[in-house]
Scaffold this motif. Structure first.
Motif, PDB file in Angstrom:
ATOM      1  N   ILE A  36       9.554   3.915  -4.835  1.00 22.25           N
ATOM      2  CA  ILE A  36       8.450   3.624  -3.906  1.00 22.25           C
ATOM      3  C   ILE A  36       7.572   2.509  -4.484  1.00 22.25           C
ATOM      4  N   PHE A  37       7.323   2.597  -5.774  1.00 26.77           N
ATOM      5  CA  PHE A  37       6.483   1.598  -6.437  1.00 26.77           C
ATOM      6  C   PHE A  37       7.165   0.229  -6.467  1.00 26.77           C
ATOM      7  N   VAL A  38       8.402   0.194  -6.972  1.00 23.38           N
ATOM      8  CA  VAL A  38       9.109  -1.074  -7.150  1.00 23.38           C
ATOM      9  C   VAL A  38       9.252  -1.834  -5.834  1.00 23.38           C
ATOM     10  N   TYR A  39       9.653  -1.134  -4.802  1.00 20.68           N
ATOM     11  CA  TYR A  39       9.925  -1.833  -3.551  1.00 20.68           C
ATOM     12  C   TYR A  39       8.674  -2.073  -2.719  1.00 20.68           C
ATOM     13  N   SER A  40       7.525  -1.729  -3.253  1.00 22.57           N
ATOM     14  CA  SER A  40       6.304  -2.107  -2.550  1.00 22.57           C
ATOM     15  C   SER A  40       6.043  -3.597  -2.758  1.00 22.57           C
ATOM     16  N   PHE A  41       6.796  -4.179  -3.706  1.00 25.38           N
ATOM     17  CA  PHE A  41       6.663  -5.616  -3.956  1.00 25.38           C
ATOM     18  C   PHE A  41       7.843  -6.361  -3.348  1.00 25.38           C
ATOM     19  N   PRO A  42       7.669  -7.687  -3.143  1.00 25.20           N
ATOM     20  CA  PRO A  42       8.792  -8.472  -2.606  1.00 25.20           C
ATOM     21  C   PRO A  42       9.984  -8.427  -3.563  1.00 25.20           C
ATOM     22  N   ASN A  43      11.164  -8.787  -3.044  1.00 24.78           N
ATOM     23  CA  ASN A  43      12.406  -8.655  -3.807  1.00 24.78           C
ATOM     24  C   ASN A  43      12.362  -9.267  -5.200  1.00 24.78           C
ATOM     25  N   LYS A  44      11.734 -10.470  -5.286  1.00 24.96           N
ATOM     26  CA  LYS A  44      11.703 -11.166  -6.578  1.00 24.96           C
ATOM     27  C   LYS A  44      11.055 -10.300  -7.650  1.00 24.96           C
ATOM     28  N   ILE A  45       9.883  -9.803  -7.322  1.00 20.61           N
ATOM     29  CA  ILE A  45       9.157  -8.976  -8.288  1.00 20.61           C
ATOM     30  C   ILE A  45       9.895  -7.652  -8.494  1.00 20.61           C
ATOM     31  N   ALA A  46      10.406  -7.106  -7.404  1.00 22.22           N
ATOM     32  CA  ALA A  46      11.122  -5.840  -7.492  1.00 22.22           C
ATOM     33  C   ALA A  46      12.289  -5.952  -8.465  1.00 22.22           C
ATOM     34  N   LYS A  47      13.012  -7.088  -8.386  1.00 22.69           N
ATOM     35  CA  LYS A  47      14.151  -7.281  -9.290  1.00 22.69           C
ATOM     36  C   LYS A  47      13.700  -7.321 -10.733  1.00 22.69           C
ATOM     37  N   LYS A  48      12.580  -8.027 -10.948  1.00 28.68           N
ATOM     38  CA  LYS A  48      12.055  -8.123 -12.309  1.00 28.68           C
ATOM     39  C   LYS A  48      11.678  -6.737 -12.840  1.00 28.68           C
ATOM     40  N   LEU A  49      11.026  -6.003 -11.971  1.00 30.89           N
ATOM     41  CA  LEU A  49      10.615  -4.655 -12.374  1.00 30.89           C
ATOM     42  C   LEU A  49      11.823  -3.797 -12.689  1.00 30.89           C
ATOM     43  N   THR A 101       0.814  -1.224   0.000  1.00 32.82           N
ATOM     44  CA  THR A 101       0.000   0.000   0.000  1.00 32.82           C
ATOM     45  C   THR A 101       0.844   1.269   0.000  1.00 32.82           C
ATOM     46  N   GLN A 102       2.175   1.115  -0.086  1.00 29.39           N
ATOM     47  CA  GLN A 102       2.988   2.313   0.177  1.00 29.39           C
ATOM     48  C   GLN A 102       2.865   3.422  -0.870  1.00 29.39           C
ATOM     49  N   MET A 103       2.400   3.071  -2.079  1.00 27.66           N
ATOM     50  CA  MET A 103       2.132   4.120  -3.056  1.00 27.66           C
ATOM     51  C   MET A 103       1.069   5.070  -2.508  1.00 27.66           C
ATOM     52  N   PHE A 104       0.037   4.457  -1.924  1.00 25.49           N
ATOM     53  CA  PHE A 104      -1.093   5.257  -1.427  1.00 25.49           C
ATOM     54  C   PHE A 104      -0.728   5.973  -0.130  1.00 25.49           C
ATOM     55  N   SER A 105      -0.036   5.233   0.752  1.00 22.62           N
ATOM     56  CA  SER A 105       0.314   5.885   2.017  1.00 22.62           C
ATOM     57  C   SER A 105       1.247   7.069   1.764  1.00 22.62           C
ATOM     58  N   ASN A 106       2.121   6.961   0.760  1.00 23.13           N
ATOM     59  CA  ASN A 106       3.014   8.084   0.459  1.00 23.13           C
ATOM     60  C   ASN A 106       2.279   9.257  -0.171  1.00 23.13           C
ATOM     61  N   LEU A 107       1.303   8.914  -0.976  1.00 30.37           N
ATOM     62  CA  LEU A 107       0.496   9.979  -1.575  1.00 30.37           C
ATOM     63  C   LEU A 107      -0.234  10.737  -0.470  1.00 30.37           C
ATOM     64  N   PHE A 108      -0.734   9.967   0.489  1.00 32.41           N
ATOM     65  CA  PHE A 108      -1.425  10.568   1.628  1.00 32.41           C
ATOM     66  C   PHE A 108      -0.448  11.430   2.430  1.00 32.41           C
ATOM     67  N   LEU A 109       0.739  10.885   2.679  1.00 27.59           N
ATOM     68  CA  LEU A 109       1.754  11.622   3.453  1.00 27.59           C
ATOM     69  C   LEU A 109       2.119  12.932   2.767  1.00 27.59           C
ATOM     70  N   MET A 110       2.183  12.891   1.424  1.00 30.07           N
ATOM     71  CA  MET A 110       2.579  14.068   0.671  1.00 30.07           C
ATOM     72  C   MET A 110       1.689  15.269   1.009  1.00 30.07           C
ATOM     73  N   PHE A 111       0.392  15.011   1.120  1.00 25.88           N
ATOM     74  CA  PHE A 111      -0.523  16.121   1.384  1.00 25.88           C
ATOM     75  C   PHE A 111      -0.582  16.508   2.858  1.00 25.88           C
ATOM     76  N   HIS A 112      -0.112  15.609   3.714  1.00 24.89           N
ATOM     77  CA  HIS A 112      -0.162  15.888   5.157  1.00 24.89           C
ATOM     78  C   HIS A 112       1.225  15.809   5.763  1.00 24.89           C
ATOM     79  N   PHE A 113       2.206  16.243   4.984  1.00 18.75           N
ATOM     80  CA  PHE A 113       3.587  15.991   5.369  1.00 18.75           C
ATOM     81  C   PHE A 113       3.945  16.539   6.742  1.00 18.75           C
TER      82      PHE A 113
END
Lengths: 388, 362
Positions: free
Chosen positions: A347-360, A157-169
């Motif tokens: 932020i996007f890439v590492y929201s997934f486990p390492n295997k997928i992140a590496k592929k991305l 969910t970190q894409m969304f949580s970061n978007l939220f943080l951005m507006f309420h930094f």
């Protein structure tokens, strides 16, 4: 984390450190009237934009003046937080002996308490830059940004949580302060009471800020109070989005590296310089952009010399870049758009486990090493050095 | 008040958080640099040369300055190369004058005294503190016989006192013994000449210590000189102001007298040639820094040498700007060489030398 900088030998590292010390000495010798005048001018701009901004919001009858007023107020808050607050609290202007610009007494226009901020930022973040587990600013304990951090489902969910943080930094900055203080106490000593004491400092600051922006000034406007509340809310939000964007570009771009606590054991001053360089990234832009970013556009210079008055970073930058080139070290810089895109990719890439992140990351160009260092280390015991 | 507990419990703190005075100060300062909510400021309206290396600065103060008694001194703050520095100067005019003056003699290597002599212009605004000091004269109980002994810039408060005596129709008898290095070095020469001719009760003797000149006494303070100039020394109340060597030798002669004296120590003069046993750790609790100090100079100076700048003022222990809470460790007072205990307490950084591992709430 892969490094694209050349690995330096012990002697090369020390030589690198010595060159940086030299730059520091040169620049510090020049600090004086110009720097004092700069901060006073910025302070003046901050006061005038606030007066003008609040005035326009207050007396506006149509959207344009209201919009300009809101932007001015946002600009005023940005100046207060970035070029004045952040830099003053680093002690950059303590030498002026002026109570307005003293790191000990300065309090800023944000819900973060300045003392708590100085602990987690000036001390923890600047000492242990990008050291996982020690630098709580690395991902702010909820964003995963490197394969060295353990993946948990919540990171999806970190894409969304970061978007939220951005507006309420500002709320993130404030809440981060007391939690870092708490986390730094040895586990055995942590008690609910201490947590409450730390949190109360934060709550107090929240109360002070909220009353100012959402009670005091709206009441002055009488029945027009909703307009003033909206203006203040928007101004705070613009400031939040801006500071979030600038600050995240500082350490989370593509080639910003992380370190483990083991790596920094027995670190020398020169090693520390290298770590600051590898862990930080700059943003290039106009002079106005530099000012509004509080010179955090020069994150690398700031991390090397956190207590040098910020406007000096612009003249340090080319010298530092040249030294980096000489030693085959990556000097991480780019346009705001490029750096910001890299941050979000991470932020996007590492929201997934390492295997997928590496592929991305797989379709990313091969990591290119910087060219060989162009330095010749002179053996100090060499006979050539001994004058005939 | 559950909704706003902090404001309810400390409304004053909250009000301060609004920075009402800072705002007013800013707005007033934008209108006129002399305006202020609470700070005493002064505009330089004239500068006169007083001797080869001393200048008198005439000031127009704002309403926050509460005036002074003859003989008192005032903290003067100026900005030099972006840095605010404070030094104390005696007021040299009489308190009744509309525009007070300070007279500043150049000190060798002195930062502020040289700045005031070379760089200060008419129209500049400087910051003042309130006047203070015990080197004053009680107008309700003026003694019949007075002796003033001054050396160098120590003449400034005495000039103020004598001018005040002249204005108040002093009926007694006063003598001034003034030591200068050479003829051109005499401060207020004209002014004293005028005072002497206008007031029969006053007698002035100039003594030159370095370069003799015809018509002037030369040498230092001697028994011979004292016997000749003030045979009735024992009956006099003595005001003594000048450099430390003069004061030490003068006090030898004045054992039986009532002496009112003032000694200004320059920041560089307070230093002792103390040799410390080695560097000592000083923990700065608020800054999360640990520094090593040698314990040879004051903590303030040693911190500044390391690029750490605590707020500071007069650097001679008067103004307390640099006062800081010590949570543990002991320090030595540079002025009187007394050692503090090792518990909690407030110390003046400019007057303290580090002894053992310190923890400062700084």
């Amino acid at each position: 984390m892969k490094t694209i900088s050349k690995k330096l030998s012990k002697a090369e590292t020390e030589a690198f450190g010595a060159e940086l010390e030299e730059i520091r000495k040169d620049v510090m010798a020049k600090v004086g009237t110009e720097d004092a005048n700069h901060i006073k001018r910025v302070h003046k701009a901050y006061r005038y934009t606030e007066i003008l901004g609040r005035g326009l919001i207050h007396f506006s009858f149509e959207p344009i003046t209201f919009g300009i007023g809101t932007l001015l107020l946002a600009g005023s808050k940005i100046l207060n937080n970035m070029e004045i607050g952040h830099n003053v609290m680093h002690g950059q202007y303590d030498w002026m002996n002026d109570p307005r610009f003293n790191s000990r007494t300065f309090e800023w226009d944000i819900v973060s308490d300045s003392k708590q901020w100085k602990f987690y930022h000036n001390y923890m973040h600047h000492t242990f830059t990008n050291v996982l587990g020690k630098d709580h600013d690395y991902g702010y304990n909820f964003t995963r940004l490197t394969d060295d951090q353990k993946w948990k489902p919540v990171h999806l969910t970190q894409m969304f949580s970061n978007l939220f943080l951005m507006f309420h930094f500002q709320w993130g900055v404030g809440a981060h302060g007391y939690r870092v203080e708490y986390m730094e106490i040895p586990k055995k000593l942590r008690k609910k009471r201490t947590l409450k004491e730390y949190r109360d400092v934060f709550f107090k600051k929240i109360e002070l800020q909220l009353v100012k922006d959402y009670l005091f000034f709206p009441i002055l406007a009488g029945l027009n109070f909703p307009k003033v509340i909206l203006g203040n809310l928007l101004a705070n939000m613009i400031r939040n989005v801006w500071t979030y964007s600038i600050i995240f570009c500082g350490h989370f771009t593509e080639n910003a590296e992380t370190f483990s606590p083991e790596e920094i054991k027995n670190e020398t001053r020169a090693d520390w310089y290298i770590r600051q360089l590898k862990g930080s990234s700059n943003i290039s832009g106009s002079k106005f952009f530099y000012l509004m970013s509080g010179h955090l556009s020069h994150q690398i210079e700031h991390h090397m010399y956190p207590d040098v008055p910020s406007r000096r970073y612009q003249e340090i930058a080319p010298r530092l870049e040249a030294v980096c080139k000489k030693y085959g070290q990556n000097y991480n810089t780019g346009s705001f758009a490029k750096q910001f895109a890299e941050v979000w990719k991470r932020i996007f890439v590492y929201s997934f486990p390492n295997k997928i992140a590496k592929k991305l990351l797989g379709n990313v160009k091969e990591v290119q090493l910087m060219p060989e260092p162009q330095i010749v280390m002179v053996d100090t015991t060499s006979e050539e050095l001994i004058p005939a | 008040m559950k909704v706003l507990p902090f404001i309810y419990n400390s409304p004053k703190e909250y009000w301060n958080y609004f920075q009402p005075t800072n705002w007013l100060e800013f707005v007033l300062g934008e209108i006129n640099p002399l305006y202020s909510v609470s700070t005493a400021k002064a505009k330089v309206i004239a500068i006169h040369s007083e001797s080869a290396d001393a200048k008198t600065i005439v000031l127009q103060t704002n309403r926050h300055w509460k005036g002074f008694q003859a003989g008192q001194h005032v903290p003067v703050t100026v900005e030099i190369a972006g840095r605010r520095v404070t030094r104390y100067y005696s007021l040299s005019s009489s308190p009744s004058a509309k525009n007070p003056t300070i007279t500043v003699k150049r000190q060798k290597g002195g930062l502020v005294s040289n700045f005031l002599n070379d760089r200060l212009k008419v129209g500049d605004v400087i910051e003042l503190g309130q006047a203070s000091g015990e080197f004053t004269i009680d107008p309700s109980a003026l003694p019949d016989k007075l002796l003033f002994i001054a050396g160098g810039s120590g003449i400034t408060p005495i000039h103020s006192i004598i001018k005040t005596l002249a204005e108040s129709n002093y009926k007694g008898q006063a003598k001034l013994l003034y030591f200068s290095r050479f003829k051109e070095d005499i401060i207020f020469f004209q002014s004293f000449a005028k005072l002497e001719t206008g007031n029969s009760w006053l007698e002035v003797k100039h003594v030159l210590t370095d370069v003799p000149s015809p018509g002037y006494e030369s040498g230092f303070l001697t028994t011979e000189l004292m016997d000749k100039f003030v045979p009735d020394l024992k009956e006099r109340l003595v005001y003594l102001c000048g450099p430390a060597p003069l004061q030490t030798s003068a006090k030898e002669f004045l054992k039986d007298n009532q002496v009112i004296s003032e000694l200004f120590l320059l920041p560089t003069q307070i230093q002792t040639n103390y040799q410390s046993s080695g560097p000592v750790e000083v923990v700065l609790l608020q800054s999360h820094k640990t520094v090593l100090l040698k314990g040879e100079k004051s903590i303030l100076e040693e911190l500044e040498d390391q690029g750490i700048y605590p707020p500071s003022g007069c650097r001679m222990g008067i103004c307390h700007t640099c006062t800081c809470r010590k949570t543990s460790g002991s320090v030595t007072n540079i002025k009187d060489e007394t050692m503090s205990d090792s518990g909690e307490g407030n110390i003046q950084l400019c007057l303290s030398r580090v002894d053992e591992k310190l923890e400062l709430d700084f």
